[in-house]
Design a protein around this motif. Sequence first.
Motif, PDB file in Angstrom:
ATOM      1  N   GLY A 139      16.660  19.506  -0.563  1.00  0.00           N
ATOM      2  CA  GLY A 139      17.697  19.661  -1.584  1.00  0.00           C
ATOM      3  C   GLY A 139      18.261  18.302  -1.967  1.00  0.00           C
ATOM      4  N   ASN A 140      18.898  18.269  -3.130  1.00  0.00           N
ATOM      5  CA  ASN A 140      19.413  17.007  -3.683  1.00  0.00           C
ATOM      6  C   ASN A 140      18.312  15.956  -3.649  1.00  0.00           C
ATOM      7  N   MET A 141      18.532  14.826  -3.008  1.00  0.00           N
ATOM      8  CA  MET A 141      17.547  13.746  -2.945  1.00  0.00           C
ATOM      9  C   MET A 141      16.973  13.577  -1.537  1.00  0.00           C
ATOM     10  N   GLN A 142      17.198  14.549  -0.668  1.00  0.00           N
ATOM     11  CA  GLN A 142      16.794  14.420   0.738  1.00  0.00           C
ATOM     12  C   GLN A 142      15.416  15.035   0.995  1.00  0.00           C
ATOM     13  N   PHE A 143      14.609  14.291   1.758  1.00  0.00           N
ATOM     14  CA  PHE A 143      13.286  14.750   2.172  1.00  0.00           C
ATOM     15  C   PHE A 143      13.134  14.574   3.675  1.00  0.00           C
ATOM     16  N   ASP A 144      12.375  15.471   4.284  1.00  0.00           N
ATOM     17  CA  ASP A 144      12.125  15.456   5.726  1.00  0.00           C
ATOM     18  C   ASP A 144      10.624  15.315   5.945  1.00  0.00           C
ATOM     19  N   ALA A 145      10.218  14.165   6.487  1.00  0.00           N
ATOM     20  CA  ALA A 145       8.807  13.937   6.800  1.00  0.00           C
ATOM     21  C   ALA A 145       8.595  14.187   8.283  1.00  0.00           C
ATOM     22  N   LEU A 146       7.601  14.998   8.599  1.00  0.00           N
ATOM     23  CA  LEU A 146       7.249  15.247  10.001  1.00  0.00           C
ATOM     24  C   LEU A 146       6.152  14.255  10.365  1.00  0.00           C
ATOM     25  N   VAL A 147       6.529  13.238  11.165  1.00  0.00           N
ATOM     26  CA  VAL A 147       5.650  12.129  11.513  1.00  0.00           C
ATOM     27  C   VAL A 147       5.410  12.149  13.019  1.00  0.00           C
ATOM     28  N   SER A 148       4.180  12.407  13.432  1.00  0.00           N
ATOM     29  CA  SER A 148       3.825  12.452  14.856  1.00  0.00           C
ATOM     30  C   SER A 148       4.768  13.354  15.643  1.00  0.00           C
ATOM     31  N   GLY A 149       5.157  14.463  15.043  1.00  0.00           N
ATOM     32  CA  GLY A 149       6.038  15.417  15.714  1.00  0.00           C
ATOM     33  C   GLY A 149       7.516  15.056  15.659  1.00  0.00           C
ATOM     34  N   HIS A 150       7.862  14.006  14.920  1.00  0.00           N
ATOM     35  CA  HIS A 150       9.252  13.561  14.795  1.00  0.00           C
ATOM     36  C   HIS A 150       9.701  13.687  13.351  1.00  0.00           C
ATOM     37  N   HIS A 151      10.917  14.174  13.166  1.00  0.00           N
ATOM     38  CA  HIS A 151      11.470  14.299  11.820  1.00  0.00           C
ATOM     39  C   HIS A 151      12.048  12.969  11.360  1.00  0.00           C
ATOM     40  N   VAL A 152      11.650  12.538  10.178  1.00  0.00           N
ATOM     41  CA  VAL A 152      12.202  11.340   9.552  1.00  0.00           C
ATOM     42  C   VAL A 152      12.865  11.807   8.263  1.00  0.00           C
ATOM     43  N   ILE A 153      14.188  11.763   8.258  1.00  0.00           N
ATOM     44  CA  ILE A 153      14.949  12.187   7.085  1.00  0.00           C
ATOM     45  C   ILE A 153      15.123  10.982   6.161  1.00  0.00           C
ATOM     46  N   MET A 154      14.751  11.155   4.912  1.00  0.00           N
ATOM     47  CA  MET A 154      14.937  10.120   3.892  1.00  0.00           C
ATOM     48  C   MET A 154      15.926  10.650   2.864  1.00  0.00           C
ATOM     49  N   ASP A 155      16.769   9.772   2.374  1.00  0.00           N
ATOM     50  CA  ASP A 155      17.769  10.198   1.405  1.00  0.00           C
ATOM     51  C   ASP A 155      18.152   9.010   0.526  1.00  0.00           C
ATOM     52  N   ALA A 156      18.845   9.307  -0.542  1.00  0.00           N
ATOM     53  CA  ALA A 156      19.301   8.288  -1.482  1.00  0.00           C
ATOM     54  C   ALA A 156      20.809   8.076  -1.312  1.00  0.00           C
ATOM     55  N   ARG A 157      21.292   7.008  -1.919  1.00  0.00           N
ATOM     56  CA  ARG A 157      22.726   6.729  -1.928  1.00  0.00           C
ATOM     57  C   ARG A 157      23.446   7.793  -2.767  1.00  0.00           C
ATOM     58  N   ALA A 158      24.732   7.979  -2.495  1.00  0.00           N
ATOM     59  CA  ALA A 158      25.531   8.985  -3.212  1.00  0.00           C
ATOM     60  C   ALA A 158      25.553   8.732  -4.711  1.00  0.00           C
ATOM     61  N   GLU A 159      25.589   7.438  -5.119  1.00  0.00           N
ATOM     62  CA  GLU A 159      25.690   7.150  -6.554  1.00  0.00           C
ATOM     63  C   GLU A 159      24.457   7.551  -7.347  1.00  0.00           C
ATOM     64  N   VAL A 160      23.351   7.879  -6.668  1.00  0.00           N
ATOM     65  CA  VAL A 160      22.156   8.353  -7.375  1.00  0.00           C
ATOM     66  C   VAL A 160      21.788   9.785  -6.970  1.00  0.00           C
ATOM     67  N   GLY A 161      22.754  10.519  -6.422  1.00  0.00           N
ATOM     68  CA  GLY A 161      22.553  11.937  -6.139  1.00  0.00           C
ATOM     69  C   GLY A 161      22.232  12.299  -4.706  1.00  0.00           C
ATOM     70  N   GLY A 162      22.190  11.319  -3.827  1.00  0.00           N
ATOM     71  CA  GLY A 162      21.918  11.609  -2.419  1.00  0.00           C
ATOM     72  C   GLY A 162      23.192  11.740  -1.610  1.00  0.00           C
ATOM     73  N   GLN A 163      23.027  11.875  -0.317  1.00  0.00           N
ATOM     74  CA  GLN A 163      24.162  11.958   0.607  1.00  0.00           C
ATOM     75  C   GLN A 163      24.094  10.856   1.662  1.00  0.00           C
ATOM     76  N   ASP A 164      23.194   9.908   1.489  1.00  0.00           N
ATOM     77  CA  ASP A 164      23.014   8.789   2.420  1.00  0.00           C
ATOM     78  C   ASP A 164      22.788   9.287   3.851  1.00  0.00           C
ATOM     79  N   ALA A 165      21.973  10.351   3.987  1.00  0.00           N
ATOM     80  CA  ALA A 165      21.715  10.951   5.299  1.00  0.00           C
ATOM     81  C   ALA A 165      20.502  10.341   6.000  1.00  0.00           C
TER      82      ALA A 165
END
Length: 140
Positions: free
Chosen positions: A11-37
């Motif tokens: 949702g929003n600008m957040q993505f969850d990549a499953l890398v070698s069994g580990h979650h890597v959350i990527m997100d954008a800054r708030a000013e471009v629609g993300g939550q900086d998560a």
Amino acid sequence: MKQTLNTSWNGNMQFDALVSGHHVIMDARAEVGGQDAGPRPKELMLASLAGCTGMDVISILKKMRVEPKTFNIRIEAELTEEHPKHYSGMHLIYEFSGDGLDEEKLRKAIDLSQDRYCGVSVVYRKAMPITYEIRIMENE
């Protein structure tokens, strides 16, 4: 050898990549629609390079019986102004501390990583110049 990776939109600008069994959350800054998560994808390119060459260097130094007290890699990267914004060059700063470190052995380990073992570096060098320097820090 084929590798696959799954990345899901949260949702929003957040993505969850499953890398070698580990979650890597990527997100954008708030000013471009993300939550900086999480970090930005381009910044993860820098982390991938540092991790790849760092693991190589430590492995090679262990075989040389060289054990730094501390080891840090900083990367200075040039980002273009125009879209698509991309890195146009990277400079790695390998920082070591420890007793009796031999700069030639450190350089040999880094050169082996950069030229032979680090697959991330090999791919990036096809797209931009990559340079490095070695700094041997004083023990504290």
